[in-house]
Design a protein around this motif. Structure first.
Motif, PDB file in Angstrom:
ATOM      1  N   ILE A  29      29.818  20.216  43.491  1.00  0.00           N
ATOM      2  CA  ILE A  29      28.936  21.143  44.194  1.00  0.00           C
ATOM      3  C   ILE A  29      28.513  20.483  45.501  1.00  0.00           C
ATOM      4  CG2 ILE A  29      26.748  22.402  44.100  1.00  0.00           C
ATOM      5  CD1 ILE A  29      28.830  23.325  42.014  1.00  0.00           C
ATOM      6  N   ASN A  31      25.941  20.868  48.593  1.00  0.00           N
ATOM      7  CA  ASN A  31      24.715  21.539  48.990  1.00  0.00           C
ATOM      8  C   ASN A  31      24.457  21.220  50.453  1.00  0.00           C
ATOM      9  OD1 ASN A  31      22.274  22.806  49.066  1.00  0.00           O
ATOM     10  ND2 ASN A  31      21.190  21.273  47.853  1.00  0.00           N
ATOM     11  N   VAL A  33      22.511  21.717  54.061  1.00  0.00           N
ATOM     12  CA  VAL A  33      21.208  22.104  54.582  1.00  0.00           C
ATOM     13  C   VAL A  33      21.197  21.852  56.086  1.00  0.00           C
ATOM     14  CG1 VAL A  33      18.733  21.672  54.485  1.00  0.00           C
ATOM     15  CG2 VAL A  33      20.098  21.443  52.418  1.00  0.00           C
ATOM     16  N   PHE A  38      24.348  17.249  54.167  1.00  0.00           N
ATOM     17  CA  PHE A  38      24.777  17.794  52.899  1.00  0.00           C
ATOM     18  C   PHE A  38      24.780  16.721  51.819  1.00  0.00           C
ATOM     19  CE2 PHE A  38      28.624  16.255  54.851  1.00  0.00           C
ATOM     20  CZ  PHE A  38      29.344  15.709  53.797  1.00  0.00           C
ATOM     21  N   THR A  39      24.698  17.177  50.582  1.00  0.00           N
ATOM     22  CA  THR A  39      24.811  16.296  49.433  1.00  0.00           C
ATOM     23  C   THR A  39      25.882  16.871  48.520  1.00  0.00           C
ATOM     24  OG1 THR A  39      23.070  17.504  48.273  1.00  0.00           O
ATOM     25  CG2 THR A  39      22.401  15.533  49.466  1.00  0.00           C
ATOM     26  N   LYS A  40      26.517  15.977  47.756  1.00  0.00           N
ATOM     27  CA  LYS A  40      27.526  16.400  46.790  1.00  0.00           C
ATOM     28  C   LYS A  40      27.092  15.905  45.424  1.00  0.00           C
ATOM     29  CE  LYS A  40      30.612  14.128  49.044  1.00  0.00           C
ATOM     30  NZ  LYS A  40      31.822  13.432  49.420  1.00  0.00           N
ATOM     31  N   TYR A  41      27.210  16.770  44.437  1.00  0.00           N
ATOM     32  CA  TYR A  41      26.908  16.341  43.079  1.00  0.00           C
ATOM     33  C   TYR A  41      27.848  17.013  42.099  1.00  0.00           C
ATOM     34  CZ  TYR A  41      24.228  20.683  42.618  1.00  0.00           C
ATOM     35  OH  TYR A  41      23.848  21.997  42.580  1.00  0.00           O
ATOM     36  N   GLU A  43      28.579  18.971  38.572  1.00  0.00           N
ATOM     37  CA  GLU A  43      27.905  19.887  37.659  1.00  0.00           C
ATOM     38  C   GLU A  43      28.783  20.122  36.433  1.00  0.00           C
ATOM     39  OE1 GLU A  43      26.999  24.475  37.960  1.00  0.00           O
ATOM     40  OE2 GLU A  43      25.580  23.298  39.148  1.00  0.00           O
TER      41      GLU A  43
END
Length: 53
Positions: A29, A31, A33, A38-41, A43
């Motif tokens: 994912i 995200n 902004v 951005f950040t990646k994580y 899920e």
């Protein structure tokens, strides 16, 4: 009889690779902004909620 399932706790500060996420059955994912931040994580399944480096 009732059954309550709780998600496994996320390891604080755990960083994984995108390959680790996919191997663990998760999806990546991203995200975003604002302008370029951005950040990646990950899920799902093994690495749920862990940050991707």
């Amino acid at each position: 009889m009732s059954l309550c399932l709780a998600a496994a706790p996320v390891q604080a500060g755990a960083d994984i690779s995108a390959q680790d996420c996919a191997r663990g059955g998760g999806v990546i994912i991203i995200n975003a902004v604002g302008d370029g931040t951005f950040t990646k994580y990950c899920e799902g399944v093994t690495h749920d909620g862990e940050t991707i480096t």
